[in-house]
Design an enzyme around this catalytic site. Structure first.
Site, PDB file in Angstrom:
ATOM      1  N   TYR A   1       0.838  -1.135   0.240  1.00  8.84           N
ATOM      2  CA  TYR A   1      -0.170  -0.229  -0.091  1.00  8.84           C
ATOM      3  C   TYR A   1       0.969   1.412   0.287  1.00  8.84           C
ATOM      4  O   TYR A   1       0.736   3.018  -0.666  1.00  8.84           O
ATOM      5  CB  TYR A   1      -0.763   0.454   1.110  1.00  8.84           C
ATOM      6  CG  TYR A   1      -1.834   1.358   1.271  1.00  8.84           C
ATOM      7  CD1 TYR A   1      -2.277   1.220   0.634  1.00  8.84           C
ATOM      8  CD2 TYR A   1      -1.561   1.970   2.741  1.00  8.84           C
ATOM      9  CE1 TYR A   1      -2.805   3.250   1.191  1.00  8.84           C
ATOM     10  CE2 TYR A   1      -2.306   3.138   2.577  1.00  8.84           C
ATOM     11  CZ  TYR A   1      -2.558   4.071   1.379  1.00  8.84           C
ATOM     12  OH  TYR A   1      -3.421   4.800   2.013  1.00  8.84           O
TER      13      TYR A   1
ATOM     14  N   LEU B   1      -8.853   0.307  13.740  1.00  6.88           N
ATOM     15  CA  LEU B   1      -8.697  -0.450  14.819  1.00  6.88           C
ATOM     16  C   LEU B   1      -9.758   0.694  15.845  1.00  6.88           C
ATOM     17  O   LEU B   1     -10.555  -0.093  16.658  1.00  6.88           O
ATOM     18  CB  LEU B   1      -7.561   0.308  15.797  1.00  6.88           C
ATOM     19  CG  LEU B   1      -7.146   0.584  17.821  1.00  6.88           C
ATOM     20  CD1 LEU B   1      -7.238  -0.809  17.398  1.00  6.88           C
ATOM     21  CD2 LEU B   1      -5.617   1.271  17.586  1.00  6.88           C
TER      22      LEU B   1
HETATM   23  N1  UFG Z   1      -5.020  -2.787  15.002  1.00 11.60           N
HETATM   24  C1  UFG Z   1      -5.086  -4.007  15.924  1.00 11.60           C
HETATM   25  N2  UFG Z   1      -6.964  -4.307  15.661  1.00 11.60           N
HETATM   26  C2  UFG Z   1      -7.675  -4.571  15.225  1.00 11.60           C
HETATM   27  C3  UFG Z   1      -6.975  -3.417  13.812  1.00 11.60           C
HETATM   28  C4  UFG Z   1      -6.055  -2.899  13.963  1.00 11.60           C
HETATM   29  O1  UFG Z   1      -4.676  -4.298  16.740  1.00 11.60           O
HETATM   30  O2  UFG Z   1      -8.734  -5.000  15.123  1.00 11.60           O
HETATM   31  C5  UFG Z   1      -3.807  -2.331  15.339  1.00 11.60           C
HETATM   32  C6  UFG Z   1      -2.659  -2.403  14.147  1.00 11.60           C
HETATM   33  O3  UFG Z   1      -2.600  -3.905  14.270  1.00 11.60           O
HETATM   34  C7  UFG Z   1      -2.088  -1.489  14.368  1.00 11.60           C
HETATM   35  C8  UFG Z   1      -3.318  -0.288  14.473  1.00 11.60           C
HETATM   36  O4  UFG Z   1      -4.773  -0.831  14.970  1.00 11.60           O
HETATM   37  O5  UFG Z   1      -1.511  -1.538  15.225  1.00 11.60           O
HETATM   38  C9  UFG Z   1      -3.749   0.800  13.590  1.00 11.60           C
HETATM   39  O6  UFG Z   1      -3.881  -0.077  12.754  1.00 11.60           O
HETATM   40  P1  UFG Z   1      -5.287   0.414  11.738  1.00 11.60           P
HETATM   41  O7  UFG Z   1      -6.154  -0.856  10.780  1.00 11.60           O
HETATM   42  O8  UFG Z   1      -6.775   1.189  12.046  1.00 11.60           O
HETATM   43  O9  UFG Z   1      -4.732   1.717  10.769  1.00 11.60           O
HETATM   44  P2  UFG Z   1      -3.476   1.395  10.245  1.00 11.60           P
HETATM   45  O10 UFG Z   1      -1.969   2.151  10.515  1.00 11.60           O
HETATM   46  O11 UFG Z   1      -2.952  -0.078   9.866  1.00 11.60           O
HETATM   47  O12 UFG Z   1      -3.374   1.858   8.335  1.00 11.60           O
HETATM   48  C10 UFG Z   1      -4.193   3.630   8.578  1.00 11.60           C
HETATM   49  C11 UFG Z   1      -4.243   3.746   7.427  1.00 11.60           C
HETATM   50  C12 UFG Z   1      -3.282   3.401   6.160  1.00 11.60           C
HETATM   51  C13 UFG Z   1      -2.407   4.588   6.732  1.00 11.60           C
HETATM   52  C14 UFG Z   1      -2.056   4.429   7.629  1.00 11.60           C
HETATM   53  C15 UFG Z   1      -1.460   5.468   8.029  1.00 11.60           C
HETATM   54  O13 UFG Z   1      -5.829   2.720   6.680  1.00 11.60           O
HETATM   55  O14 UFG Z   1      -4.002   3.789   5.020  1.00 11.60           O
HETATM   56  O15 UFG Z   1      -3.105   4.304   8.731  1.00 11.60           O
HETATM   57  O16 UFG Z   1      -0.803   5.493  10.070  1.00 11.60           O
HETATM   58  F1  UFG Z   1      -1.499   4.502   5.796  1.00 11.60           F
END
Ligand code: UFG
Length: 331
Positions: free
Chosen positions: A142, A191
């Site tokens: 991504y 999250l």
């Molecule tokens: N997480 C959990 N449990 C869940 C979902 C998420 O522990 O059920 C954790 C993830 O592992 C991560 C954190 O929560 O540590 C945030 O995860 P998200 O999926 O909410 O967001 P991401 O950090 O993966 O990604 C988001 C956007 C991306 C962007 C990124 C920038 O989806 O497009 O933030 O930091 F690039």
């Protein structure tokens, strides 16, 4: 003058369309509705359903709306975990889509584009907070797809004079404070919405992916920014380009990091619900910490984020989720 918003029915796009309409700007929206919601789009905006990679369709949009002088491009796939499993989906939709879009913009002499880039372009940062000229070495497809889009735009600027602003968002959370538009993904993977679904009783418990990261409590640290503030940054970036400024890139975050455990604690405070959580294995592609330095956006664009408190951000998300338990209810 009109702004074309690609992905204007999505989470951040719909907040931006809302702000543009509030300001009295002319807005045209294109959205495939693959992940977006028609109900999220203000009726004052002219709406087209279609794919930005479909060049005949995009030619029709530009021909029918010759007043369009600037594009805000939100239309992309954005899930880190999905991109690890299906990278070509990301390079095709995000990166190849950008090439086709720029070709049609160039044909129609539309020379301003503001585009959603991401903190994921930085990979594992060497220092925190992250500045715009720090190394960009993504650790997931991504982030790579978005970094490629940034590079393509640099060359398109050099060759055709298409000026761009790349806005590298950190983690987006929250909803319009009146609760009328908000986050609605199917399936939900982010999250905060998942935490709030547990608070609503729609899920039994939260799984926290990994507690052995190099962070104070072992869970990932992220920097949360509200879509209302992101919308303002996009509008400021369009103004910046319309004034004849050079292409540029800006981080958009709050400059404060919260661990996944701290987010759960804050959500317990806001909702008053217990929100059961358990530790689970790491998810692929997650850097330990991502915290923005957003001084450049404040200084150059004059960006003044209003949601600088995680409790306020969670309150707005809670207002949306508790009044829309099934989101827009259209999927
Ligand atoms: N997480 C959990 N449990 C869940 C979902 C998420 O522990 O059920 C954790 C993830 O592992 C991560 C954190 O929560 O540590 C945030 O995860 P998200 O999926 O909410 O967001 P991401 O950090 O993966 O990604 C988001 C956007 C991306 C962007 C990124 C920038 O989806 O497009 O933030 O930091 F690039």
């Amino acid at each position: 003058m009109a702004v074309l918003v690609l992905g204007g029915a999505g989470y951040i796009g719909s907040h931006t369309v809302d702000r543009l309409v509030e300001q009295g700007q002319d807005v045209v929206v294109v959205d495939s509705l693959v992940t977006g919601h028609k109900a999220a789009v203000r009726p004052e905006a002219k709406f087209y359903q279609g794919d930005l990679a479909d060049k005949p369709f995009m030619r029709k949009v530009f021909s029918e709306n010759p007043e369009i002088d600037a594009v805000i491009h939100f239309a992309a796939f954005s899930l880190v975990a999905e991109s690890m499993k299906d990278p070509l989906k990301y390079f095709d939709n995000n990166t190849a889509g950008m090439v086709k879009l720029l070709e049609v913009m160039h044909e129609f002499n539309v020379n301003y584009i503001v585009f959603s880039s991401t903190a994921a372009t930085y990979g594992i940062p060497e220092k925190m907070p992250i500045k715009e000229d720090d190394p960009q070495n993504p650790i997931n497809p991504y982030g790579e797809s978005k970094l490629m889009m940034e590079k393509i735009m640099r060359w398109a600027d050099q060759a055709y004079g298409v000026k761009f602003v790349a806005l590298r968002y950190f983690n987006v959370a929250g909803a319009k404070p009146d609760g009328s538009i908000g986050e609605d993904h199917h399936p939900e993977t982010h999250l905060l919405p998942i935490v709030l679904q547990v608070a609503q009783g729609k899920r039994e418990k939260l799984q926290i992916f990994g507690n052995d990261y190099n962070t104070p409590d072992g869970t990932n640290v992220r920097d949360y920014v509200h879509p209302f503030d992101l919308a303002d940054a996009h509008i400021l970036a369009v103004d910046y380009l319309r004034k004849g400024n050079e292409s540029n890139a800006f981080n958009l975050g709050s400059s404060t990091g919260f661990s996944n455990l701290e987010i759960v604690e804050a959500a317990r405070d806001v909702t008053g619900k217990p929100i059961p959580a358990e530790m689970a294995p790491r998810r692929g592609g997650d850097p330990d910490s991502l915290i923005a330095c957003s001084d450049k956006a404040r200084k150059v664009l004059g960006w003044k984020p209003q949601f600088d408190d995680i409790h306020k951000i969670i309150e707005t998300a809670w207002a949306w989720h508790s009044t829309h338990p099934n989101g827009y209810d259209d999927k």
